[in-house]
Write an enzyme that holds these catalytic residues in place. Structure first.
Site: not given
Length: 255
Positions: A138, A151
């Site tokens: 990401s 995350y």
């Protein structure tokens, strides 16, 4: 030259980027192993792709947060030419207020399962002298993310881990790629529980998958690709910002 594996395994294949990978690979003639928890969605997708493209699509309903998932899946499915570690999710909010069990599950899916599956399927590819692994990271991998601390750290791990494995696998003819999408039109933010975590313009899952496949088709593929010029520029700029300023900026963007 088009990247066209004969058999691919995609995790998180029930929706979003995973389903887009499955459709793109089926269109290229690849048989599929579709892995996710939602078996009904997997079967609907398998039926669609089998009917449309004449490929074989196997369905494996599995909880990737379970320990040793890679060993068990490899024993069940056998080797694959392409492994797409796409499954993952995020939590949002201050760490001290987060559900501890949900954080454990997040680490299990985003980190432990990805390593477990990579370790389980890579040896077959090394022995064959061909194949590929795509690990979905990401743009969150390029800086700490207050409010999504686990995350951001998990995706930083995915990026670092994948780049190291890229170097190990490259002499053996196996392509390993870290794929870093930005905000994408999937169920991701529904699971997170807020769209305030979205940064920048949204891309479609199909765009993200097309970027990944082009990267795999490069004559000398690098260890990673960031999806979109603006995202790539932002990721590059993070290397030059003072760390404190970068963390403060990241916190404001996902608040």
């Amino acid at each position: 030259m088009p990247f066209a594996p004969t058999r691919s395994l995609v995790t998180g294949a029930s929706s979003g980027i995973g389903a887009a990978f499955a459709r793109a690979l089926a269109e290229r003639g690849s048989d599929l192993v579709l892995v996710a928890r939602r078996e009904d969605r997997l079967r609907a997708l398998a039926d669609e792709l089998t009917s449309r493209h004449g490929i074989r699509a196997e369905v494996v309903a599995a909880d990737l947060a379970e320990a040793s998932i890679g060993t068990r899946l490899r024993a069940q499915t056998g080797p694959v030419d392409l492994l797409v570690n796409n499954a993952g999710f995020a939590t949002h909010g201050p760490l001290a207020e987060s559900d501890p069990e949900r954080l454990e599950e997040e680490i299990g899916v985003d980190v432990r399962a990805l390593v477990s599956l990579t370790r389980a399927y890579l040896p077959d590819q090394l022995a064959a002298g061909r194949g590929g692994i795509v690990n979905v990271a990401s743009t969150a991998a390029f800086q700490p993310v207050p409010g999504m601390a686990v995350y951001g750290a998990a995706k930083a791990f995915v990026r670092s881990f994948t780049e190291a494995v890229w170097h190990e696998a490259r002499p053996h003819g196996v392509k390993v790629l870290s794929l870093s999408p930005g905000s994408t039109r999937t169920e991701f933010f529904d699971v997170v529980g807020t769209r305030s975590a979205a940064v920048g313009r949204f891309q479609t899952p199909e765009t993200v998958v097309a970027i990944a496949l082009r990267a795999l088709e490069a004559r000398r593929p690098g260890p990673g690709v960031v999806c979109g010029a603006a995202n790539a520029t932002t990721a590059w700029l993070t290397r030059f910002m003072p760390r404190r300023m970068l963390i403060d900026l990241s916190a404001r963007m996902v608040r």
